[in-house]
Design a protein around this motif. Structure first.
Motif, PDB file in Angstrom:
ATOM      1  N   ASP A   1      26.805   1.425  32.095  1.00  0.00           N
ATOM      2  CA  ASP A   1      28.061   1.392  31.346  1.00  0.00           C
ATOM      3  C   ASP A   1      27.831   1.763  29.887  1.00  0.00           C
ATOM      4  OD1 ASP A   1      29.320   0.543  33.720  1.00  0.00           O
ATOM      5  OD2 ASP A   1      28.823  -1.543  33.288  1.00  0.00           O
ATOM      6  N   THR A   2      28.127   0.832  28.983  1.00  0.00           N
ATOM      7  CA  THR A   2      28.013   1.126  27.552  1.00  0.00           C
ATOM      8  C   THR A   2      26.765   0.512  26.931  1.00  0.00           C
ATOM      9  OG1 THR A   2      29.420  -0.786  27.061  1.00  0.00           O
ATOM     10  CG2 THR A   2      30.501   1.362  27.255  1.00  0.00           C
ATOM     11  N   ASP A   3      25.790   0.105  27.737  1.00  0.00           N
ATOM     12  CA  ASP A   3      24.533  -0.408  27.187  1.00  0.00           C
ATOM     13  C   ASP A   3      23.931   0.634  26.246  1.00  0.00           C
ATOM     14  OD1 ASP A   3      24.891  -2.522  28.872  1.00  0.00           O
ATOM     15  OD2 ASP A   3      23.088  -2.187  30.060  1.00  0.00           O
ATOM     16  N   LEU A   4      23.387   0.178  25.137  1.00  0.00           N
ATOM     17  CA  LEU A   4      22.784   1.087  24.172  1.00  0.00           C
ATOM     18  C   LEU A   4      21.815   0.328  23.279  1.00  0.00           C
ATOM     19  CD1 LEU A   4      24.499   3.796  22.007  1.00  0.00           C
ATOM     20  CD2 LEU A   4      23.223   1.987  20.871  1.00  0.00           C
ATOM     21  N   THR A   5      20.687   0.919  22.986  1.00  0.00           N
ATOM     22  CA  THR A   5      19.810   0.404  21.932  1.00  0.00           C
ATOM     23  C   THR A   5      19.540   1.558  20.975  1.00  0.00           C
ATOM     24  OG1 THR A   5      17.749   0.944  23.099  1.00  0.00           O
ATOM     25  CG2 THR A   5      18.671  -1.257  23.449  1.00  0.00           C
ATOM     26  N   SER A   6      19.491   1.268  19.685  1.00  0.00           N
ATOM     27  CA  SER A   6      19.216   2.320  18.717  1.00  0.00           C
ATOM     28  C   SER A   6      18.477   1.758  17.524  1.00  0.00           C
ATOM     29  CB  SER A   6      20.516   3.002  18.259  1.00  0.00           C
ATOM     30  OG  SER A   6      21.315   2.104  17.496  1.00  0.00           O
ATOM     31  N   GLY A   7      17.783   2.627  16.838  1.00  0.00           N
ATOM     32  CA  GLY A   7      17.085   2.261  15.614  1.00  0.00           C
ATOM     33  C   GLY A   7      17.134   3.432  14.654  1.00  0.00           C
ATOM     34  N   ALA A   8      16.743   3.212  13.421  1.00  0.00           N
ATOM     35  CA  ALA A   8      16.839   4.264  12.418  1.00  0.00           C
ATOM     36  C   ALA A   8      15.645   4.228  11.482  1.00  0.00           C
ATOM     37  CB  ALA A   8      18.135   4.114  11.621  1.00  0.00           C
ATOM     38  N   LEU A   9      15.311   5.376  10.919  1.00  0.00           N
ATOM     39  CA  LEU A   9      14.215   5.505   9.972  1.00  0.00           C
ATOM     40  C   LEU A   9      14.438   6.765   9.163  1.00  0.00           C
ATOM     41  CD1 LEU A   9      10.988   6.891  11.680  1.00  0.00           C
ATOM     42  CD2 LEU A   9      13.240   7.006  12.729  1.00  0.00           C
ATOM     43  N   PRO A  10      13.710   6.931   8.072  1.00  0.00           N
ATOM     44  CA  PRO A  10      13.863   8.164   7.300  1.00  0.00           C
ATOM     45  C   PRO A  10      13.469   9.390   8.126  1.00  0.00           C
ATOM     46  CG  PRO A  10      12.763   6.479   5.982  1.00  0.00           C
ATOM     47  CD  PRO A  10      12.818   5.963   7.392  1.00  0.00           C
ATOM     48  N   LEU A  11      14.235  10.455   7.993  1.00  0.00           N
ATOM     49  CA  LEU A  11      13.831  11.710   8.618  1.00  0.00           C
ATOM     50  C   LEU A  11      12.585  12.242   7.921  1.00  0.00           C
ATOM     51  CD1 LEU A  11      14.350  14.118  10.537  1.00  0.00           C
ATOM     52  CD2 LEU A  11      15.807  15.091   8.733  1.00  0.00           C
ATOM     53  N   VAL A  12      12.572  12.147   6.600  1.00  0.00           N
ATOM     54  CA  VAL A  12      11.414  12.552   5.805  1.00  0.00           C
ATOM     55  C   VAL A  12      10.491  11.348   5.667  1.00  0.00           C
ATOM     56  CG1 VAL A  12      10.631  13.495   3.616  1.00  0.00           C
ATOM     57  CG2 VAL A  12      12.858  14.170   4.540  1.00  0.00           C
ATOM     58  N   PRO A  13       9.241  11.439   6.129  1.00  0.00           N
ATOM     59  CA  PRO A  13       8.339  10.284   6.048  1.00  0.00           C
ATOM     60  C   PRO A  13       8.183   9.786   4.621  1.00  0.00           C
ATOM     61  CG  PRO A  13       7.399  12.003   7.444  1.00  0.00           C
ATOM     62  CD  PRO A  13       8.599  12.600   6.782  1.00  0.00           C
ATOM     63  N   GLY A  14       8.060   8.476   4.502  1.00  0.00           N
ATOM     64  CA  GLY A  14       7.842   7.878   3.198  1.00  0.00           C
ATOM     65  C   GLY A  14       8.829   6.771   2.908  1.00  0.00           C
ATOM     66  N   ALA A  15       8.302   5.647   2.445  1.00  0.00           N
ATOM     67  CA  ALA A  15       9.146   4.512   2.098  1.00  0.00           C
ATOM     68  C   ALA A  15      10.110   4.908   0.992  1.00  0.00           C
ATOM     69  CB  ALA A  15       8.272   3.337   1.656  1.00  0.00           C
ATOM     70  N   GLY A  16      11.356   4.466   1.125  1.00  0.00           N
ATOM     71  CA  GLY A  16      12.356   4.734   0.105  1.00  0.00           C
ATOM     72  C   GLY A  16      13.196   5.966   0.349  1.00  0.00           C
ATOM     73  N   ASN A  17      12.809   6.797   1.319  1.00  0.00           N
ATOM     74  CA  ASN A  17      13.624   7.971   1.624  1.00  0.00           C
ATOM     75  C   ASN A  17      14.865   7.568   2.426  1.00  0.00           C
ATOM     76  OD1 ASN A  17      12.039   9.956   0.385  1.00  0.00           O
ATOM     77  ND2 ASN A  17      10.660  10.086   2.143  1.00  0.00           N
TER      78      ASN A  17
ATOM     79  N   ASP B   1       0.820  -1.218   0.000  1.00  0.00           N
ATOM     80  CA  ASP B   1       0.000   0.000   0.000  1.00  0.00           C
ATOM     81  C   ASP B   1       0.847   1.258   0.000  1.00  0.00           C
ATOM     82  OD1 ASP B   1      -2.516  -1.419   2.210  1.00  0.00           O
ATOM     83  OD2 ASP B   1      -2.324  -1.462   0.016  1.00  0.00           O
ATOM     84  N   GLY B   2       2.166   1.105   0.014  1.00  0.00           N
ATOM     85  CA  GLY B   2       3.042   2.258   0.049  1.00  0.00           C
ATOM     86  C   GLY B   2       3.077   2.924   1.400  1.00  0.00           C
ATOM     87  N   ALA B   3       2.706   2.192   2.448  1.00  0.00           N
ATOM     88  CA  ALA B   3       2.635   2.796   3.778  1.00  0.00           C
ATOM     89  C   ALA B   3       3.946   2.629   4.511  1.00  0.00           C
ATOM     90  CB  ALA B   3       1.503   2.141   4.578  1.00  0.00           C
ATOM     91  N   GLU B   4       4.304   3.636   5.266  1.00  0.00           N
ATOM     92  CA  GLU B   4       5.460   3.550   6.137  1.00  0.00           C
ATOM     93  C   GLU B   4       4.955   3.337   7.554  1.00  0.00           C
ATOM     94  OE1 GLU B   4       7.325   7.105   7.329  1.00  0.00           O
ATOM     95  OE2 GLU B   4       9.317   6.239   7.251  1.00  0.00           O
ATOM     96  N   ILE B   5       5.498   2.355   8.265  1.00  0.00           N
ATOM     97  CA  ILE B   5       4.949   2.063   9.582  1.00  0.00           C
ATOM     98  C   ILE B   5       5.979   2.160  10.697  1.00  0.00           C
ATOM     99  CG2 ILE B   5       3.071   0.638   8.726  1.00  0.00           C
ATOM    100  CD1 ILE B   5       4.742  -1.807   9.336  1.00  0.00           C
ATOM    101  N   GLY B   6       7.017   2.927  10.498  1.00  0.00           N
ATOM    102  CA  GLY B   6       7.842   3.230  11.651  1.00  0.00           C
ATOM    103  C   GLY B   6       9.323   3.030  11.499  1.00  0.00           C
ATOM    104  N   ILE B   7       9.959   2.536  12.540  1.00  0.00           N
ATOM    105  CA  ILE B   7      11.413   2.557  12.684  1.00  0.00           C
ATOM    106  C   ILE B   7      12.013   1.171  12.547  1.00  0.00           C
ATOM    107  CG2 ILE B   7      11.410   2.285  15.184  1.00  0.00           C
ATOM    108  CD1 ILE B   7      13.627   4.395  15.269  1.00  0.00           C
ATOM    109  N   ALA B   8      13.177   1.095  11.961  1.00  0.00           N
ATOM    110  CA  ALA B   8      13.847  -0.185  11.764  1.00  0.00           C
ATOM    111  C   ALA B   8      14.952  -0.362  12.783  1.00  0.00           C
ATOM    112  CB  ALA B   8      14.439  -0.261  10.356  1.00  0.00           C
ATOM    113  N   PRO B   9      15.006  -1.516  13.474  1.00  0.00           N
ATOM    114  CA  PRO B   9      16.076  -1.726  14.453  1.00  0.00           C
ATOM    115  C   PRO B   9      17.400  -1.931  13.761  1.00  0.00           C
ATOM    116  CG  PRO B   9      14.798  -3.728  14.182  1.00  0.00           C
ATOM    117  CD  PRO B   9      14.112  -2.662  13.355  1.00  0.00           C
ATOM    118  N   THR B  10      18.436  -1.251  14.243  1.00  0.00           N
ATOM    119  CA  THR B  10      19.751  -1.415  13.626  1.00  0.00           C
ATOM    120  C   THR B  10      20.802  -1.918  14.590  1.00  0.00           C
ATOM    121  OG1 THR B  10      20.347   0.870  14.113  1.00  0.00           O
ATOM    122  CG2 THR B  10      19.284   0.451  12.001  1.00  0.00           C
ATOM    123  N   GLN B  11      20.611  -1.704  15.876  1.00  0.00           N
ATOM    124  CA  GLN B  11      21.690  -2.077  16.781  1.00  0.00           C
ATOM    125  C   GLN B  11      21.188  -2.155  18.213  1.00  0.00           C
ATOM    126  OE1 GLN B  11      24.532   0.992  17.741  1.00  0.00           O
ATOM    127  NE2 GLN B  11      26.232  -0.427  17.580  1.00  0.00           N
ATOM    128  N   ALA B  12      21.713  -3.100  18.965  1.00  0.00           N
ATOM    129  CA  ALA B  12      21.481  -3.117  20.412  1.00  0.00           C
ATOM    130  C   ALA B  12      22.707  -3.721  21.071  1.00  0.00           C
ATOM    131  CB  ALA B  12      20.250  -3.929  20.773  1.00  0.00           C
TER     132      ALA B  12
END
Length: 273
Positions: A183-199, A24-35
Motif C-alpha cells: 500500500d502506502t508503506d514508505l521509508t526515506s532518508g536524506a543527505l547532501p547531494l554534494v559530500p561534506g558536512a554543512g552542504n 573531525d569534519g567527517a561526513e558519515i552518511g544519511i539522516a533519517p527523515t521519515q518512515a
C-alpha cells in the motif's frame, strides 16, 4: 491515513561516535527523515547513518545509527567496484551482489549517482559462510550478523552515493527474504547531494512497496517532484530519478534531488491522478 512511527533511542556510544566524527569534519552518511508504516505493524528500522552531529536534533528519528563504512587514506569512503566474478545460481544464493543503478545526473559539472548492492538470502549456514566471505571482498558487512547462521534466509543490501570521484555508503540493512512493503508503506532518508558536512540536504532516497506507482517528494520551499514507476525494460546510461526495482530487493526504490536553493523534506506514496 493513520501510521505508527518507529522510534529508537541512541546509545551513549552512538552519540560519542557522531560527535567524534563531527569534530573531525567527517561526513558519515544519511539522516533519517521519515518512515510511514502500516498501522500496528512493526518493521525493523533501516540502518541510516547520520550525516552530521546536528542531525541529532531530528524529531521522531525512525532508524538506528550505523557507521556505513570506513574512510580511505584520503578521507573518502569508497565502495568496491563491481566485477564480473561469480554469477548467481538459479536459487537465491550468490557470492557476488546484484548491483542496480537507481539514479544518475550532473550537478555543478560533476556526475552523481545512487546505486544499490543486494545479496540474496543463503539457504543454510554453509552458503551463508561463503557469502560472508564474499561480502568481505566487497568491503560490505551485513548489519546485525555476528555469525553465518544469522544471515540464513535474509537479504542484505547496501546503498551508495557517488559524486565526482567520491563514493560513500549511506544505507545498510538485512531483512527476511519474505519481507514486503504494501500500500502506502514508505521509508526515506536524506543527505547532501554534494559530500561534506554543512552542504544542503538535497538528496532523498527511499524504499516503497513494489505496487507503488507514484511517489511525491516534498521540498522545503513548498514545491514537489512527482516520480512514476520506471518501465521494467528501461536500460540506459542516464538513469533519471524514478521508482525502480532492484534485483534481489523485496522493495522498490526511489531517488529525489531537490533543486538548488531548497532541500528535500519528505516523501509519500500517492495515487495516480
Amino acid at each position: 491515513m493513520s501510521a505508527d512511527r518507529e522510534r529508537h533511542t541512541m546509545t551513549d556510544r552512538d552519540i560519542a561516535l557522531l560527535l567524534a566524527d563531527a569534530a573531525d569534519g567527517a561526513e558519515i552518511g544519511i539522516a533519517p527523515t521519515q518512515a510511514v508504516i502500516r498501522g500496528g505493524r512493526r518493521r525493523r528500522a533501516r540502518r541510516w547513518a547520520i550525516a552530521t552531529a546536528t542531525a541529532l536534533a531530528i524529531v521522531g528519528s525512525t532508524a538506528t545509527l550505523a557507521l556505513a563504512g570506513l574512510p580511505d587514506g584520503d578521507g573518502h569512503q569508497v565502495a568496491p567496484a563491481a566485477t564480473q566474478r561469480a554469477t548467481t545460481t538459479p536459487d537465491a544464493f550468490q557470492d557476488a551482489p546484484h548491483r542496480t543503478t537507481l539514479a544518475t545526473g550532473t550537478d555543478q559539472g560533476k556526475k552523481w549517482k545512487v546505486f544499490i548492492d543486494v545479496w540474496g538470502a543463503p539457504r543454510d549456514e554453509a552458503e551463508a559462510q561463503v557469502q560472508l566471505t564474499a561480502m568481505a571482498e566487497y568491503e560490505e558487512s551485513a548489519p546485525d550478523v555476528r555469525k553465518a547462521s544469522d544471515l540464513v534466509g535474509k537479504v542484505a543490501y547496501f546503498v551508495y552515493r557517488g559524486y565526482g570521484d567520491t563514493t560513500s555508503p549511506v544505507l545498510e540493512n538485512t531483512v527476511v527474504a519474505s519481507d514486503a512493503m504494501s500500500d502506502t508503506d514508505l521509508t526515506s532518508g536524506a543527505l547532501p547531494l554534494v559530500p561534506g558536512a554543512g552542504n544542503p540536504v538535497r538528496l532523498g532516497i527511499g524504499s516503497v512497496a513494489k505496487t507503488a506507482e507514484r511517489v511525491l517528494c516534498h521540498m522545503k520551499d513548498g514545491d514537489g517532484i512527482s516520480l512514476l514507476k520506471a518501465p521494467a525494460s528501461e536500460e540506459t546510461d542516464n538513469v533519471e530519478p524514478a521508482i525502480r526495482s532492484a534485483e534481489g530487493s523485496p522493495y522498490n526504490w526511489f531517488v529525489c534531488v531537490a533543486p538548488k536553493g531548497t532541500e528535500f523534506e519528505s516523501a509519500e506514496v500517492t495515487a495516480l491522478s
